[in-house]
Design an enzyme around this catalytic site. Structure first.
Site, mmCIF file in Angstrom:
data_model
loop_
_atom_site.group_PDB
_atom_site.id
_atom_site.type_symbol
_atom_site.label_atom_id
_atom_site.label_comp_id
_atom_site.label_asym_id
_atom_site.label_seq_id
_atom_site.Cartn_x
_atom_site.Cartn_y
_atom_site.Cartn_z
ATOM 1 C CG ASP A 1 -2.160 0.857 1.027
ATOM 2 O OD1 ASP A 1 -3.191 0.280 0.639
ATOM 3 O OD2 ASP A 1 -2.091 2.082 1.233
ATOM 4 C CG ASP B 1 2.177 6.425 -5.407
ATOM 5 O OD1 ASP B 1 1.286 6.029 -6.175
ATOM 6 O OD2 ASP B 1 2.293 7.614 -5.059
ATOM 7 C CB VAL B 2 -0.527 1.929 -7.943
ATOM 8 C CG1 VAL B 2 -0.738 0.851 -6.900
ATOM 9 C CG2 VAL B 2 -1.573 3.026 -7.824
ATOM 10 C CB SER C 1 -15.968 -1.101 -10.558
ATOM 11 O OG SER C 1 -17.180 -0.587 -10.037
ATOM 12 C CE1 TYR D 1 -13.610 3.136 -9.122
ATOM 13 C CE2 TYR D 1 -15.802 2.567 -9.917
ATOM 14 C CZ TYR D 1 -14.701 2.279 -9.133
ATOM 15 O OH TYR D 1 -14.670 1.135 -8.363
ATOM 16 C CE LYS E 1 -11.541 0.299 -10.339
ATOM 17 N NZ LYS E 1 -10.476 -0.588 -9.805
#
Length: 278
Positions: free
Chosen positions: A55, A81-82, A163, A175, A179
């Site tokens: 994370d 950190d992605v 999602s 979003y 997704k």
């Protein structure tokens, strides 16, 4: 931790015994309950996996790892950190160097309102780019460095969290778009890596009562938590939101040998809500 915190479906079957799992997004936002990533990291560990809990918030990742170790299982926290490819690369290398392999990658990363998402007319370039960097680019580059190791092993499992918003009604543009991109990318990943013995599948959570989903809306909308939860519950045909354990149990199945002939699919975990999309 008492038995009520284990979540439904807990078993001592050790379906991931001896496996090494990297869970990206294993911490969680402040708030009530268990997030999808934390629940999945704990579920994997209870089934015998050694878990690298990754994370960007190392304190939250360490909380997850401590919960796992407190139950007698093995986990180490790792800060990454992605949005930084080099840090994702280091996470994969750390898992292999520490435990000798990388058998499972679980990508549980996603932001919407908390990342600046908005209705199309209110969306800015900066906010869109931020959501895209986290939700889509982060997933792709985590997979890139996991696949490099898994191809050498000629085995591995990747579970990406998309999602239900990707295939149903959702009011915020970035979003939904990102997704949906995760689903398309996972299908490509499955097809291009099947010959290496690598499986890749996607989970599409619906309305899940996680701190990120519920507590963020309580803050953003300045509404009582009870009101936010009641409105979300009312939208689900089964009459309630899901929990992080519902997502974790699906991830466990897809990561286990029980799903060894399943690749390239997207599984809805939404209590039937997508059926109301029309």
């Amino acid at each position: 931790m008492n038995s009520s915190d284990r979540g439904p479906g807990w078993t001592p079957e050790k379906r991931l015994d001896g496996k090494v799992a990297v869970v990206i997004g294993a911490g969680q936002s402040p708030g009530e309950g268990f997030g999808n990533g934390r629940a999945t990291a704990m579920r994997f560990a209870r089934e015998g996996a050694r878990v690298l809990a990754v994370d960007r918030n190392i304190e939250s990742a360490e909380e997850t790892a401590a919960l796992i170790r407190g139950e007698g299982f093995e986990a180490v926290a790792f800060a990454a950190d992605v949005t930084r490819e080099s840090e994702l690369h280091q996470a994969m290398l750390d898992a292999r160097q520490r435990w000798g392999s990388l058998d499972i990658l679980h990508n549980n990363v996603g932001v919407s309102l908390g990342g600046g998402d908005a209705d199309l007319m209110d969306l800015t370039e900066e906010r869109f780019d931020n959501v895209c960097r986290i939700n889509l680019r982060g997933t792709i580059f985590a997979c890139k460095h996991a696949v490099s190791i898994m191809r050498e092993q000629r085995s591995g499992v990747i579970v990406n969290v998309s999602s239900a918003a990707a295939v149903g009604k959702y009011p915020y543009a970035a979003y939904k778009a990102t997704k949906a991109g995760v689903i398309a990318f996972t299908e490509q990943l499955a097809l291009q890596n099947a010959s290496f013995g690598i499986r890749a599948n996607c989970i599409l959570p619906g309305l899940i009562a996680t701190p990120m989903a519920v507590d963020t809306r309580v803050r953003e909308w300045n509404q009582p938590r009870e009101q936010v939860e009641a409105e979300r519950n009312a939208k689900v045909p089964l009459g309630r939101q899901g929990t992080g354990w519902d997502v974790a149990n699906t991830a466990l199945f897809l990561a286990s040998d029980e799903a060894n002939f399943i690749t390239g699919i997207s599984v809805l975990v939404d209590g039937g809500r997508v059926l109301n999309r029309i």
